[in-house]
Enzyme design. Sequence first.
Site, short mmCIF file in Angstrom:
data_model
loop_
_atom_site.label_atom_id
_atom_site.label_comp_id
_atom_site.label_asym_id
_atom_site.label_seq_id
_atom_site.Cartn_x
_atom_site.Cartn_y
_atom_site.Cartn_z
N ASP A 21 -11.07 11.29 41.33
CA ASP A 21 -11.86 12.01 42.33
C ASP A 21 -12.85 12.89 41.57
OD1 ASP A 21 -12.94 13.68 44.23
OD2 ASP A 21 -11.03 14.38 45.03
N LYS A 30 -21.61 17.68 47.08
CA LYS A 30 -21.67 18.63 45.97
C LYS A 30 -22.83 18.31 45.04
CE LYS A 30 -17.47 19.60 47.63
NZ LYS A 30 -16.20 18.92 47.84
N TRP A 64 -7.18 19.72 45.79
CA TRP A 64 -7.67 18.39 46.17
C TRP A 64 -6.76 17.28 45.69
CZ3 TRP A 64 -10.41 18.38 50.16
CH2 TRP A 64 -11.31 19.41 50.43
C1 LIG Z 1 -15.01 18.55 48.50
C2 LIG Z 1 -13.97 17.76 47.84
C3 LIG Z 1 -13.22 16.78 48.52
C4 LIG Z 1 -13.34 16.55 50.01
O1 LIG Z 1 -14.52 16.00 50.38
P1 LIG Z 1 -14.78 15.62 51.92
O2 LIG Z 1 -16.10 14.97 51.87
O3 LIG Z 1 -14.76 16.90 52.70
O4 LIG Z 1 -13.70 14.71 52.36
C5 LIG Z 1 -12.31 16.04 47.81
N1 LIG Z 1 -12.12 16.23 46.49
C6 LIG Z 1 -12.81 17.17 45.80
C7 LIG Z 1 -12.57 17.35 44.34
C8 LIG Z 1 -13.76 17.95 46.46
O5 LIG Z 1 -14.46 18.88 45.77
#
Ligand SMILES: *Cc1c(COP(=O)(O)O)cnc(C)c1O
Length: 354
Positions: free
Chosen positions: A166, A190, A101
Site C-alpha cells: 500500500d 495524496k 492503514w
Molecule cells: C489514505 C490511505 C488509505 C485509504 O485511502 P481511501 O482512498 O480513503 O480508501 C489507505 N492506505 C493509506 C496508506 C492511506 O494513506
Amino acid sequence: MRAHNFCAGPAALPTEVLEQARNELLDYQGLGVSIMEMSHRDPRFVEVAERAEQNLRTLMGISNDYAVLFVQGGASAQFSAIPLNLAGLGGRADYLVSGTWSKKAAAEAARYIDVNVVSNDIRRVAAQSEWQLSRDATYFHYASNETIGGIEISNEPIVDVPLVADMSSNILSKQIDVNRYGVIYAGAQKNIGPAGLAIVIVHKSLLGKESQQCPATMNWANLAEAGSMYNTPPTYSWYLAGLVFDWLLKQGGVEAIEKVNAEKARRLYQFIDESAFYSNPVELDQRSRMNVPFLLADSGLDKRFIEESEAAGLMNLKGHRSVGGMRASIYNALSLEAVDALVDFMAQFERKYG
Ligand SMILES: *Cc1c(COP(=O)(O)O)cnc(C)c1O
C-alpha cells in the site's frame, strides 16, 4: 491567493494542474464539451487515458510485465480486492501491521482468507528478524508509509512470496524498483489526484488467481483485459491524474522530486529536533518524508496553534483525530517554500508562547 495546504488527504494539487483543468473545464480542446461530459470510449478520452498510463509507466519505470489499472473505491476497496484476487494462490497471507492503514488492510483481508500478522506495533516497525512469517503464505502485505503515524519503511521487506504494498501516501515521492513487487496500489488523493480513484500495478503472473466470489468490478484480470474500462471508469479523476503526471515529468520526474522531498523533510525534522517546544515521536530511521506528525510541549496551545497557522495561510495542520497534536503532510505538490513558511511560523509561535 492559494494557501499552503498541509492536508493529509485529499491533499494539495499543483496549482498549474488546477489552472489547466480550469482552462479546459467547459471546452476540452475546442470540442465544445467538457472532458467530464465525454464517453470513456471516445478516442479522445482513450488518448488521455493511455497517455496517463504511459506517463506513469515512465515515471515509475514500470515494465510490460505489469498491468496498470485505474480503479474506483479508493485504496480501501483494494483491502478486499487483494485477498479476493490472490485467494486462488492459497488461503493464507502474511501482513505486517505498522499503523492504522496496514491494520485496516489486515482486518479486511481476514474476512476472506487466513491472515497471519507477522508483527503488530504501531509506534515502530520491528526488525525483520523479529517477524513471525508463516511457512505457507501466498503473499506478504505491508504499507510503505503510515500516513497517520508518520512511519515510513524505506527498504522493501525481503520475502520469498509476492510483495504487496500500500503506497497510497508515498507513491511517486521517491524512486523504487517496481520489479521487486507483486502488487503496488495507492489511493490517488495524496500524491496523484482526486479521491475515489486508485491505481493498481500488478505483475501479470498474478492475474487470473481470483476466487469465485471476486466481484467483476474488482477483478484485476477483468479490468486489465478491459483497459480499466469494464464499467465506466472515473474519467475526470483519470484525466486529472494525467495532468499531475505531466506536471511531475516537467519537474524532472521522480528522481528530481525525491531530492526536493528529502530536503523538505530534512528542514522540518531538523527544526523540530532542535526545538525544545516541538517533538516528533518516530525513530529517526523510520520517519516519514511525506507525513510529519509533531506535538507541542503544551497541548493546551493546540487550538491556538491551529487558529494562528490558518491566519498565516498554513492550512490543515491538525493531527489525525486518533493521535492528536499536529501533522504536516508534505507531498510532492508542497514546495520547499511552503515548508520554509511553516518552519518560520513554528519558530515565531514558539518565541511567543514557548
Ligand atoms: C489514505 C490511505 C488509505 C485509504 O485511502 P481511501 O482512498 O480513503 O480508501 C489507505 N492506505 C493509506 C496508506 C492511506 O494513506
